[in-house]
Scaffold this motif. Structure first.
Motif, PDB file in Angstrom:
ATOM      1  N   UNK A  50       1.097  -1.185  -0.128  1.00 35.69           N
ATOM      2  CA  UNK A  50       0.449  -0.316  -0.229  1.00 35.69           C
ATOM      3  C   UNK A  50       1.096   0.832  -0.346  1.00 35.69           C
ATOM      4  N   UNK A  51       0.733   1.997  -0.785  1.00 32.26           N
ATOM      5  CA  UNK A  51       1.029   3.795  -0.044  1.00 32.26           C
ATOM      6  C   UNK A  51      -0.159   5.010   0.246  1.00 32.26           C
ATOM      7  N   UNK A  52       0.787   4.513   1.811  1.00 32.82           N
ATOM      8  CA  UNK A  52       0.192   4.702   2.444  1.00 32.82           C
ATOM      9  C   UNK A  52       0.597   6.989   2.580  1.00 32.82           C
ATOM     10  N   UNK A  53      -1.023   7.060   2.602  1.00 33.41           N
ATOM     11  CA  UNK A  53      -0.666   8.642   3.344  1.00 33.41           C
ATOM     12  C   UNK A  53      -0.930   9.029   4.183  1.00 33.41           C
ATOM     13  N   UNK A  54       0.002  10.140   5.121  1.00 39.24           N
ATOM     14  CA  UNK A  54       0.410  10.093   6.146  1.00 39.24           C
ATOM     15  C   UNK A  54       0.373  11.670   6.945  1.00 39.24           C
ATOM     16  N   UNK A  55      -1.258  11.739   7.452  1.00 42.48           N
ATOM     17  CA  UNK A  55      -1.463  13.137   8.221  1.00 42.48           C
ATOM     18  C   UNK A  55      -0.543  13.511   8.822  1.00 42.48           C
ATOM     19  N   UNK A  56       0.774  13.609   8.611  1.00 43.67           N
ATOM     20  CA  UNK A  56       1.774  14.287   9.596  1.00 43.67           C
ATOM     21  C   UNK A  56       2.252  15.558   8.910  1.00 43.67           C
ATOM     22  N   UNK A  57       2.743  16.099   9.727  1.00 44.23           N
ATOM     23  CA  UNK A  57       3.741  16.901   9.391  1.00 44.23           C
ATOM     24  C   UNK A  57       5.492  17.231   9.369  1.00 44.23           C
ATOM     25  N   UNK A  92       4.675  11.054   3.525  1.00 49.19           N
ATOM     26  CA  UNK A  92       4.001  12.010   4.768  1.00 49.19           C
ATOM     27  C   UNK A  92       3.294  13.655   4.284  1.00 49.19           C
ATOM     28  N   UNK A  93       2.247  14.620   4.254  1.00 49.07           N
ATOM     29  CA  UNK A  93       1.251  14.700   3.490  1.00 49.07           C
ATOM     30  C   UNK A  93       2.340  16.202   3.499  1.00 49.07           C
ATOM     31  N   UNK A  94       3.336  16.719   4.812  1.00 54.78           N
ATOM     32  CA  UNK A  94       3.604  18.195   5.068  1.00 54.78           C
ATOM     33  C   UNK A  94       5.036  18.104   3.472  1.00 54.78           C
ATOM     34  N   UNK A  95       5.296  16.775   3.108  1.00 55.68           N
ATOM     35  CA  UNK A  95       6.434  16.531   2.093  1.00 55.68           C
ATOM     36  C   UNK A  95       6.000  17.444   0.704  1.00 55.68           C
TER      37      UNK A  95
END
Length: 831
Positions: A373-380, A405-408
């Motif tokens: 899975x390509x995990x999309x992580x709600x993280x700073x 990681x989202x903020x990337x």
């Protein structure tokens, strides 16, 4: 008479015995009565019971690799005898995570443990044992017994046998405690996090088994854990850490995939074993590449050179939480690898799919080891990674998850503005066009998928192209900015204002096709890994003299060819272009940020990152000094493996550093920026950056390499010349009778601190890794020339300053020189 006497004795004996028995019966009557009245004793709770008494009518059963039974709050495994002793891969992952745990680099989907286990019967117990394939030997050889007894397997957990199934083909155990107590190996909280957050204990009242699901080849367990912790990463008042763990256990293939022997000239992640059964006069280390198992559906067509689909393609599912507008770019990044796989003879070898909805597949879980899975992580956190899980027996990749990681996205927007803004008008904004952001994300996903396919970073791929080619639109559109997507070459920072039709973002390259073919092409006639070696070596030799097919390790810090974030084959020229562009960006940064947003937050953020970009350009040039080119070869190839950078390149690098780093860089101290983002710290920003690379130049390993070079060729740049050039450049004001500004005074004091360190420190004491493949290396600093050189340089400097302090200079410069002289005196003559 005798008969009468005998009869009297017998009667007397009988009477006495009867009388004693009566007395005893009377004495014991009460106790006897109590024993008779006591209810029957209960059976031993640990005794093996009837199947129906353990797996009761209340049991809810899930069939798969094992039968899994839930009886109220008890979970039972019914393990077939046929799978005892079989290898299984156990993977622990975090399924849900509290904010901030692990400093931002832990996330939902993070793997916390991976090991091979097997289930074993011992008397009336079932043992869960950890198994290692680090030390092996052919089971038919006598030495295999020695390998076994000298590598005793640890027991992870021991279970009492509760029952046998009806036909005695399986055993039933209670696994409730394994999954509801704090078994540290699978808990998800390593020792350092327990210490950091002051974890006291697992709270059983707030911890439970969420679910246990059995599938044909794997079992998935979800656990909810809550720990008492004095200093949790979030929700401090709760003094608790709650997380959800997923435990995956998958049956490994009975017959491991045929391994492919690694070659350091082609970059792959690897697994290693020590083979004690080898004919070599040692424990023979064998290293295999990590790769997915791909076999053609139609072997005959494959043999004819036709493109053939694999029996089992590599499939990646998109995290259901992925933002809609980004989904197409992620899919493109995954399927960009289809072309390299076509070079290896496979079509549709890697496929991107949407995750099934709960209606389509209620059992689907991103943590299920059957799914990648390509995990999309709600993280700073600003990062992306591509870890994988592999079979240690063969290197076969079983599953992988790409973590984004989202903020990337913000990192890439900022770097795009800073590195390409001078030559790329569309980058001069905080609102980067969606298509351009999407293209960047696509390439990052492709890079991370590359890791998940087995490829490490190839830092030599960006050194394959001439610096001037990056200013050629046709060249960049065709070739991108590196010969591989696996390099850390993110943007074209060389192209100058006015250059036309430039591609600024990386893309797949020829090395990617070459590496996929080398690692994944099916070789049906090779029956053992050794049978493949001659063919694989031939493929390497064919490409050996072409730089676009060179592999450069990230781990060496001494090779100018293999540098993180660098592009082009000449670090001096590339960094000159880069700094020129960065000066243009710095001058326009307020106009592109704060003037548009009416606040200074973005300006502050981008100025901090601008210093980082500049720092990287400087670092690329520093590597030339004391640099050693590493071109990995086998003995049947011409040339040598390690070559020192020539003297003229090192001298030119030193000159560049004096002009572009050690001389005061006024453009970095722009008042329009500094006075709007902070009240203080202006000079320290510059000093810390300069001293970082000054310390890098004046390091034991770099000076040691320069001394080593003298033993190879007296014409190489010597340690004495390097140290002399540093001193002359940093203290040039003293020679010219000039005043010293605040930035230079700070830098000069940093120089003295570093020289003091070299004079008094013993140097590194341990080597890590294998000889020739790491930096720094170790030598005896006390018996080397280092302390002699440092003493000589400080003595010379003191002499120069004693003269300079009496010249026509301002008071602060005079005080500065007096202070430096006093410090040198204290260092050279402590008494």
């Amino acid at each position: 008479m005798k008969k009468i006497l005998l009869l009297s004795v017998l009667l007397s004996f009988c009477f006495t015995t009867a009388t004693y028995a009566q007395k005893r019966d009377k004495k014991k009557k009460k106790n006897t009565s109590e024993v008779v009245a006591t209810p029957p004793q209960k059976k031993d709770k640990d005794a093996i019971q009837e199947y129906k008494d353990v797996v009761t009518k209340e049991a809810v059963t899930d069939s798969g690799l094992f039968q899994v039974h839930r009886v109220k709050k008890t979970y039972l495994y019914e393990i077939p005898f046929s799978v005892l002793e079989k290898d299984m891969l156990w993977v622990s992952r975090i399924a849900q995570i509290p904010s901030g745990l692990g400093g931002g680099f832990f996330n939902a989907g993070s793997k916390t443990n991976e090991e091979v286990v097997h289930w074993q019967r011992y008397q009336d117990k079932i043992l869960l044992k950890v198994k290692s394939y680090r030390n092996v030997a052919d089971s038919t050889k006598a030495i295999s017994n020695s390998v076994r007894v000298n590598n005793y397997e640890p027991i992870l957990y021991a279970f009492d046998i509760k029952a046998f199934n009806v036909d005695s083909t399986a055993v039933v155990i209670d696994v409730t405690k394994l999954f509801s107590t704090d078994v540290k190996a699978i808990s998800g909280l390593p020792a350092y996090l327990r210490k950091q957050y002051k974890v006291k204990k697992l709270d059983p009242s707030r911890s439970f088994i969420n679910s246990v699901k059995s599938f044909p080849l794997n079992i998935e367990v979800k656990q909810d854990f809550t720990y008492d912790a004095s200093e949790p990463p979030s929700s401090r008042n709760s003094e608790s850490i709650s997380l959800q763990m997923n435990q995956s256990m998958i049956l490994l293939p009975e017959e491991p995939m045929q391994a492919r022997i690694a070659d350091p000239r082609v970059g792959f992640f690897t697994v290693s074993q020590y083979d004690y059964g080898s004919d070599a006069l040692k424990a023979d280390e064998k290293t295999y590449i990590r790769r997915w198992k791909l076999e053609p559906k139609d072997p005959e067509a494959y043999a004819r050179g036709e493109l053939v689909e694999p029996v089992k393609p590599i499939v990646y599912y998109l995290d259901p939480g992925t933002p809609e507008k980004l989904q197409k770019y992620i899919k493109q990044g995954i399927e960009d690898w289809q072309k390299p796989f076509e070079t290896a003879g496979f079509k549709n070898a890697i496929i991107a799919k949407d995750a099934p909805t709960p209606e389509e597949d209620p059992e689907f879980s991103p943590e299920d080891i059957r799914y990648s899975v390509v995990r999309y992580v709600a993280s700073t956190t600003r990062n992306a990674v591509g870890p994988s899980v592999s079979d240690p027996r063969s290197g076969e990749i079983i599953e992988s998850d790409i973590i984004w990681y989202h903020n990337h996205l913000r990192s890439y927007r900022n770097r795009y503005l800073l590195e390409t803004g001078a030559a790329n008008p569309s980058a001069r904004t905080l609102d980067t066009p969606d298509e351009e952001i999407g293209e960047m994300m696509r390439m990052v996903i492709a890079h991370e998928v590359g890791h998940a396919l087995g490829f490490p970073h190839n830092m030599a791929a960006s050194y394959a192209y001439d610096v001037e080619s990056y200013r050629d639109g046709a060249f960049t559109q065709k070739n991108g900015i590196a010969a591989s997507i696996m390099d850390y070459a993110r943007y074209n920072y060389i192209a100058q204002p006015g250059d036309q039709n430039i591609r600024f973002v990386r893309q797949m390259g020829p090395y990617d096709h070459y590496a996929v073919n080398w690692g994944y092409r099916w070789l049906p006639n090779a029956k053992t890994p050794e049978d493949e070696v001659s063919t694989l070596n031939k493929w390497v030799i064919e490409k050996a003299n072409d730089p676009i097919y060179r592999f450069g390790r990230q781990s060496n810090r001494f090779d100018p060819q293999s540098q993180t974030e660098g592009i082009g084959d000449d670090p001096i020229k590339a960094s000159t272009y880069g700094v020129k562009n960065l000066k243009y960006v710095a001058a326009n940064l307020p106009a592109w940020t704060s003037d548009q947003t009416n606040n200074y937050l973005d300006l502050e953020e981008l100025y901090g990152e601008l210093l980082g970009v500049y720092s990287r350009y400087v670092g690329h040039v520093v590597t030339n000094i004391g640099g050693v080119y590493e071109n990995i070869k086998n003995p049947d190839q011409e040339g040598i493996v390690y070559t020192h950078v020539n003297k003229s390149s090192q001298q030119a690098s030193m000159k560049w550093l004096q002009e572009n780093l050690f001389q005061t860089q006024d453009w970095l101290a722009d008042k329009a920026i500094l006075q709007n983002i902070d009240h203080a710290g202006y000079f320290e920003r510059i000093r810390s950056l300069q001293s970082r690379y000054l310390n890098g130049l004046l390091s034991f390993d770099r000076i040691g390499r320069l001394i080593d070079a003298e033993t190879i060729n007296q014409e190489y740049y010597s340690a004495y010349e390097m140290l002399s050039d540093v001193r002359k450049g940093l203290w040039s004001e003293a020679s010219r009778g000039q005043n010293v500004d605040i930035y230079r005074r700070n830098l000069q004091k940093s120089y003295l601190e570093r020289m003091s360190f070299l004079m008094t420190d013993e140097g590194p004491t341990r080597r890590r890794g294998r000889p020739g493949l790491e930096s720094p290396f170790v030598y005896d600093t006390n018996t080397s020339d280092i302390k002699s050189l440092i003493r000589g340089e400080l003595t010379t400097l003191r002499s120069r300053l004693r003269t300079a302090k009496n010249g026509n200079i301002n008071t602060i410069t005079k005080y500065h020189y007096q202070d430096i002289i006093a410090r040198i005196d204290a260092l050279l003559d402590p008494k």
